[in-house]
Scaffold this active site. Structure first.
Site, PDB file in Angstrom:
ATOM      1  N   ASN A   9       0.852  -1.182   0.000  1.00  0.00           N
ATOM      2  CA  ASN A   9       0.000   0.000   0.000  1.00  0.00           C
ATOM      3  C   ASN A   9       0.895   1.242   0.000  1.00  0.00           C
ATOM      4  O   ASN A   9       2.122   1.132  -0.051  1.00  0.00           O
ATOM      5  CB  ASN A   9      -0.950  -0.004   1.207  1.00  0.00           C
ATOM      6  CG  ASN A   9      -0.197  -0.075   2.534  1.00  0.00           C
ATOM      7  OD1 ASN A   9       0.989   0.248   2.621  1.00  0.00           O
ATOM      8  ND2 ASN A   9      -0.885  -0.507   3.575  1.00  0.00           N
ATOM      9  N   ASP A 198     -11.624  -2.514  -0.042  1.00  0.00           N
ATOM     10  CA  ASP A 198     -10.551  -1.966   0.771  1.00  0.00           C
ATOM     11  C   ASP A 198      -9.862  -0.802   0.057  1.00  0.00           C
ATOM     12  O   ASP A 198      -9.469   0.187   0.680  1.00  0.00           O
ATOM     13  CB  ASP A 198      -9.543  -3.059   1.121  1.00  0.00           C
ATOM     14  CG  ASP A 198      -8.467  -2.578   2.072  1.00  0.00           C
ATOM     15  OD1 ASP A 198      -8.786  -2.353   3.257  1.00  0.00           O
ATOM     16  OD2 ASP A 198      -7.316  -2.411   1.641  1.00  0.00           O
TER      17      ASP A 198
END
Length: 327
Positions: A9, A198
């Site tokens: 991420n 997400d």
């Protein structure tokens, strides 16, 4: 499997959606294997629900993810699977638990995707295990029904929204469901959907606080209806509540079946994600207060606050139990 740079991420750790996808894959394998363990109609297990899961510790790029799954309860038409995720530093040998999750699957016939087949029962070591599993089954069944009943909300665009309002950070992602997203039955993998959810929740959180963010937990994810190959799905997210150090984001998935399907758009999945804000050094940062403007936003804020306080009370009770057991 080893975690690679494309699993990262923006904070540099493993993407929360990647971990959710691995959890679902493990659950799908073990539940499909069990449901085909006896002579009968061939089937594939479809994800119906994921219970609340906390991201206990970040997983780093270069570490090895070990995902293990165990069937803990079976009803006539559903399977409960417990999944544990452990990260391993292969340079030092250090291991740590990063996630624990409970998933519910329903076996669908390969011949008729609308037919739910019967699940072979499992053997319990103790009668109490079966009773506890049945209690969990009844609780999740009731919660799924309640969630479906309040699923009429839609997210509408806001013109020139002010910073830190709901409209300022709300986000949507549109995705065409292709063959690589789907199971043998031609429906979307639950893990693919969770990863997209997400991503959207992460965008909402980053827009709100303008910092690095990470997934802290996911409340129960309910899969209300199947999503077929060829559908266009819209994944929408909006901020519902902020505490001093966390953000709750409501995410839902709507499906448009426009290929050989006369059906109108429908709500397929819904859930709440919780994120925390981090500095460049990985330290928790204060979260800007969410500014609510409408009565609906204020109501959702209070509902989110209730969930936050309930989770906080449960966590404190668990810590006290652990401390008492150690003494």
């Amino acid at each position: 499997r080893i975690m690679r740079p494309d699993d990262a991420n923006i904070a540099g750790n493993v993407h929360g959606g990647t971990i959710l996808k691995m959890i679902e894959e493990a659950g799908a394998i073990i539940s499909t294997r069990h449901c085909n363990s006896q002579a009968g109609e061939p089937c594939v297990a479809a994800l119906a629900r994921v219970e609340r899961t906390d991201f206990l510790s970040p997983m780093c790029i270069g570490e090895v993810a070990n995902v293990s799954a165990e069937i803990t309860y079976t009803s006539r038409h559903s399977v409960e699977v417990q999944v544990n995720v452990m990260s391993e530093n292969i340079l030092t040998g250090a291991k740590k638990v990063t996630n624990k999750a409970t998933l519910w699957y329903v076996p669908l016939s390969l011949k008729n995707v609308n037919k739910v087949v019967e699940v072979p029962p499992i053997q319990y070591a103790r009668k109490e295990q079966e009773d506890e599993g049945k209690k969990r089954y009844e609780e999740q069944k009731l919660d799924r029904l309640e969630t479906k009943q309040r699923n009429g909300d839609v997210i509408l665009p806001v013109i020139n929204p002010e910073p830190h309002t709901v409209g300022y950070s709300q986000s949507s992602l549109i995705h065409l469901v292709g063959p690589s997203d789907c199971t043998l039955l031609g429906f979307v993998h639950g893990g693919v959907t969770m990863k997209l959810m997400d991503e959207v929740a992460g965008i909402v959180a980053a827009r709100h606080c303008k910092t690095n963010i990470v997934t802290a937990s996911v409340d129960a994810i309910n899969f209300h209806e199947k999503i077929k190959k060829g559908c266009v799905i819209t994944v929408s997210g909006r901020m519902t509540f902020t505490s001093n150090k966390s953000m709750e984001i409501e995410v839902f998935v709507d499906a448009d079946p426009f290929v050989d399907e006369p059906r109108e758009r429908y709500r397929a999945v819904s859930a709440f994600f919780t994120y925390v804000s981090l500095s460049k050094e990985g330290k928790p940062l204060p979260v800007p207060q969410l500014l609510t403007e409408t009565e609906d936003e204020k109501r959702r804020f209070e509902e989110g606050k209730g969930r936050y306080l309930q989770t906080k009370a449960k966590r404190q009770a668990q810590m006290q139990q652990q401390q008492a057991a150690q003494q």
